[in-house]
Design a protein around this motif. Structure first.
Motif, PDB file in Angstrom:
ATOM      1  N   SER A   1      87.605 -31.782 -89.267  1.00  0.00           N
ATOM      2  CA  SER A   1      86.869 -32.880 -89.869  1.00  0.00           C
ATOM      3  C   SER A   1      85.389 -32.697 -89.519  1.00  0.00           C
ATOM      4  CB  SER A   1      87.391 -34.218 -89.338  1.00  0.00           C
ATOM      5  OG  SER A   1      86.695 -35.275 -89.929  1.00  0.00           O
ATOM      6  N   PRO A   2      84.685 -31.835 -90.260  1.00  0.00           N
ATOM      7  CA  PRO A   2      83.309 -31.503 -89.885  1.00  0.00           C
ATOM      8  C   PRO A   2      82.373 -32.709 -89.957  1.00  0.00           C
ATOM      9  CG  PRO A   2      83.822 -30.641 -92.054  1.00  0.00           C
ATOM     10  CD  PRO A   2      85.097 -31.183 -91.493  1.00  0.00           C
ATOM     11  N   THR A   3      81.413 -32.711 -89.084  1.00  0.00           N
ATOM     12  CA  THR A   3      80.424 -33.784 -89.046  1.00  0.00           C
ATOM     13  C   THR A   3      79.478 -33.679 -90.229  1.00  0.00           C
ATOM     14  OG1 THR A   3      80.563 -33.750 -86.649  1.00  0.00           O
ATOM     15  CG2 THR A   3      78.665 -34.863 -87.611  1.00  0.00           C
ATOM     16  N   TYR A   4      79.086 -32.463 -90.585  1.00  0.00           N
ATOM     17  CA  TYR A   4      78.171 -32.226 -91.703  1.00  0.00           C
ATOM     18  C   TYR A   4      78.795 -31.257 -92.687  1.00  0.00           C
ATOM     19  CZ  TYR A   4      74.648 -34.265 -88.694  1.00  0.00           C
ATOM     20  OH  TYR A   4      73.958 -35.117 -87.884  1.00  0.00           O
ATOM     21  N   ARG A   5      78.573 -31.524 -93.946  1.00  0.00           N
ATOM     22  CA  ARG A   5      78.984 -30.603 -94.996  1.00  0.00           C
ATOM     23  C   ARG A   5      77.785 -30.457 -95.935  1.00  0.00           C
ATOM     24  NH1 ARG A   5      84.716 -30.966 -97.446  1.00  0.00           N
ATOM     25  NH2 ARG A   5      84.878 -30.998 -95.214  1.00  0.00           N
ATOM     26  N   PHE A   6      77.237 -29.244 -96.015  1.00  0.00           N
ATOM     27  CA  PHE A   6      76.122 -28.956 -96.902  1.00  0.00           C
ATOM     28  C   PHE A   6      76.662 -28.186 -98.103  1.00  0.00           C
ATOM     29  CE2 PHE A   6      74.103 -29.597 -92.831  1.00  0.00           C
ATOM     30  CZ  PHE A   6      72.921 -30.238 -93.150  1.00  0.00           C
ATOM     31  N   ASN A   7      76.655 -28.795 -99.260  1.00  0.00           N
ATOM     32  CA  ASN A   7      77.093 -28.153-100.495  1.00  0.00           C
ATOM     33  C   ASN A   7      75.849 -27.727-101.264  1.00  0.00           C
ATOM     34  OD1 ASN A   7      79.872 -28.683-100.018  1.00  0.00           O
ATOM     35  ND2 ASN A   7      79.576 -30.762-100.721  1.00  0.00           N
TER      36      ASN A   7
ATOM     37  N   SER B   1      71.994 -41.503 -85.936  1.00  0.00           N
ATOM     38  CA  SER B   1      73.201 -41.361 -85.128  1.00  0.00           C
ATOM     39  C   SER B   1      74.334 -42.227 -85.677  1.00  0.00           C
ATOM     40  CB  SER B   1      72.883 -41.768 -83.694  1.00  0.00           C
ATOM     41  OG  SER B   1      74.007 -41.618 -82.878  1.00  0.00           O
ATOM     42  N   SER B   2      75.546 -41.648 -85.745  1.00  0.00           N
ATOM     43  CA  SER B   2      76.709 -42.342 -86.272  1.00  0.00           C
ATOM     44  C   SER B   2      77.955 -41.518 -85.997  1.00  0.00           C
ATOM     45  CB  SER B   2      76.549 -42.554 -87.776  1.00  0.00           C
ATOM     46  OG  SER B   2      77.721 -43.069 -88.348  1.00  0.00           O
ATOM     47  N   ASN B   3      79.115 -42.145 -86.106  1.00  0.00           N
ATOM     48  CA  ASN B   3      80.392 -41.431 -86.016  1.00  0.00           C
ATOM     49  C   ASN B   3      80.893 -41.000 -87.387  1.00  0.00           C
ATOM     50  OD1 ASN B   3      80.619 -41.629 -83.236  1.00  0.00           O
ATOM     51  ND2 ASN B   3      81.571 -43.643 -83.357  1.00  0.00           N
ATOM     52  N   LEU B   4      80.189 -41.359 -88.454  1.00  0.00           N
ATOM     53  CA  LEU B   4      80.601 -41.030 -89.819  1.00  0.00           C
ATOM     54  C   LEU B   4      80.143 -39.625 -90.192  1.00  0.00           C
ATOM     55  CD1 LEU B   4      79.612 -44.385 -91.547  1.00  0.00           C
ATOM     56  CD2 LEU B   4      81.895 -43.670 -90.808  1.00  0.00           C
ATOM     57  N   ALA B   5      80.990 -38.911 -90.924  1.00  0.00           N
ATOM     58  CA  ALA B   5      80.616 -37.591 -91.430  1.00  0.00           C
ATOM     59  C   ALA B   5      79.590 -37.759 -92.553  1.00  0.00           C
ATOM     60  CB  ALA B   5      81.844 -36.857 -91.948  1.00  0.00           C
TER      61      ALA B   5
ATOM     62  N   ILE C   1      67.893 -40.588 -93.234  1.00  0.00           N
ATOM     63  CA  ILE C   1      69.228 -40.922 -93.737  1.00  0.00           C
ATOM     64  C   ILE C   1      69.844 -41.898 -92.730  1.00  0.00           C
ATOM     65  CG2 ILE C   1      71.478 -40.015 -94.431  1.00  0.00           C
ATOM     66  CD1 ILE C   1      69.092 -38.977 -96.131  1.00  0.00           C
ATOM     67  N   GLU C   2      70.144 -43.110 -93.174  1.00  0.00           N
ATOM     68  CA  GLU C   2      70.647 -44.167 -92.298  1.00  0.00           C
ATOM     69  C   GLU C   2      72.063 -43.876 -91.792  1.00  0.00           C
ATOM     70  OE1 GLU C   2      69.011 -46.802 -91.109  1.00  0.00           O
ATOM     71  OE2 GLU C   2      67.184 -46.174 -92.158  1.00  0.00           O
ATOM     72  N   ALA C   3      72.479 -44.590 -90.755  1.00  0.00           N
ATOM     73  CA  ALA C   3      73.754 -44.358 -90.072  1.00  0.00           C
ATOM     74  C   ALA C   3      74.975 -44.620 -90.936  1.00  0.00           C
ATOM     75  CB  ALA C   3      73.823 -45.212 -88.806  1.00  0.00           C
TER      76      ALA C   3
ATOM     77  N   LYS D   1      60.398 -29.025 -92.566  1.00  0.00           N
ATOM     78  CA  LYS D   1      59.821 -28.343 -91.413  1.00  0.00           C
ATOM     79  C   LYS D   1      60.808 -28.354 -90.250  1.00  0.00           C
ATOM     80  CE  LYS D   1      55.679 -28.247 -88.593  1.00  0.00           C
ATOM     81  NZ  LYS D   1      54.378 -28.872 -88.350  1.00  0.00           N
ATOM     82  N   SER D   2      61.517 -29.492 -90.058  1.00  0.00           N
ATOM     83  CA  SER D   2      62.504 -29.558 -88.986  1.00  0.00           C
ATOM     84  C   SER D   2      63.654 -30.485 -89.366  1.00  0.00           C
ATOM     85  CB  SER D   2      61.868 -30.035 -87.674  1.00  0.00           C
ATOM     86  OG  SER D   2      61.449 -31.382 -87.797  1.00  0.00           O
ATOM     87  N   LEU D   3      64.832 -30.179 -88.819  1.00  0.00           N
ATOM     88  CA  LEU D   3      66.026 -30.999 -89.023  1.00  0.00           C
ATOM     89  C   LEU D   3      66.322 -31.770 -87.743  1.00  0.00           C
ATOM     90  CD1 LEU D   3      68.522 -28.528 -90.745  1.00  0.00           C
ATOM     91  CD2 LEU D   3      67.634 -30.629 -91.718  1.00  0.00           C
ATOM     92  N   SER D   4      66.692 -33.036 -87.909  1.00  0.00           N
ATOM     93  CA  SER D   4      67.129 -33.845 -86.781  1.00  0.00           C
ATOM     94  C   SER D   4      68.496 -34.407 -87.146  1.00  0.00           C
ATOM     95  CB  SER D   4      66.129 -34.967 -86.504  1.00  0.00           C
ATOM     96  OG  SER D   4      66.554 -35.721 -85.396  1.00  0.00           O
ATOM     97  N   LEU D   5      69.549 -33.691 -86.722  1.00  0.00           N
ATOM     98  CA  LEU D   5      70.923 -34.041 -87.077  1.00  0.00           C
ATOM     99  C   LEU D   5      71.568 -34.728 -85.871  1.00  0.00           C
ATOM    100  CD1 LEU D   5      71.877 -30.696 -88.861  1.00  0.00           C
ATOM    101  CD2 LEU D   5      71.026 -32.810 -89.902  1.00  0.00           C
ATOM    102  N   ASN D   6      71.814 -36.025 -85.983  1.00  0.00           N
ATOM    103  CA  ASN D   6      72.241 -36.815 -84.826  1.00  0.00           C
ATOM    104  C   ASN D   6      73.642 -37.407 -84.946  1.00  0.00           C
ATOM    105  OD1 ASN D   6      69.672 -36.702 -83.326  1.00  0.00           O
ATOM    106  ND2 ASN D   6      68.928 -37.642 -85.201  1.00  0.00           N
ATOM    107  N   ARG D   7      74.426 -36.986 -85.913  1.00  0.00           N
ATOM    108  CA  ARG D   7      75.789 -37.496 -86.039  1.00  0.00           C
ATOM    109  C   ARG D   7      76.663 -36.908 -84.936  1.00  0.00           C
ATOM    110  NH1 ARG D   7      76.578 -39.983 -91.412  1.00  0.00           N
ATOM    111  NH2 ARG D   7      74.529 -40.916 -91.651  1.00  0.00           N
ATOM    112  N   THR D   8      77.731 -37.624 -84.577  1.00  0.00           N
ATOM    113  CA  THR D   8      78.626 -37.210 -83.501  1.00  0.00           C
ATOM    114  C   THR D   8      79.658 -36.216 -84.015  1.00  0.00           C
ATOM    115  OG1 THR D   8      78.371 -39.370 -82.479  1.00  0.00           O
ATOM    116  CG2 THR D   8      80.232 -38.055 -81.755  1.00  0.00           C
TER     117      THR D   8
END
Length: 91
Positions: A60-66, A33-37, A12-14, A47-54
């Motif tokens: 104002s959560p960085t990630y929202r999983f619906n 990596s990004s400053n955007l939510a 998933i791009e920045a 198998k693995s998650l690589s979550l690199n957002r700031t």
């Protein structure tokens, strides 16, 4: 609905802020990596998650999983039968 079944990495791009669908990866679900939510509508199986957002703050959560099982239900004719069980547990 869109279903991505990948033998490898889902990237998933920045500049992406919303993705919708079911994402199945044999390796890594990678978020650049990004400053955007980022809002993910659907399901992620990997198998693995690589979550690199700031991280910003709790308001104002960085990630929202619906979680949206409709993507799996739409795939039943192609993948077979699945069961989703909802249970309420007492603390």
């Amino acid at each position: 609905g869109v279903v991505f079944i990948v033998n490898g990495i889902i990237n998933i791009e920045a500049d992406v802020t919303i993705v919708s669908g079911m994402f199945i990866s044999s390796q890594t679900f990678y978020v650049a990596s990004s400053n955007l939510a980022l809002t993910i509508n659907g399901m992620v199986y990997t198998k693995s998650l690589s979550l690199n957002r700031t991280y910003r703050d709790a308001n104002s959560p960085t990630y929202r999983f619906n979680y949206q099982p409709k993507y799996m239900i739409n795939m039943l004719p192609f993948l077979g039968r699945t069961q989703i069980n909802w249970q309420e547990l007492t603390p």
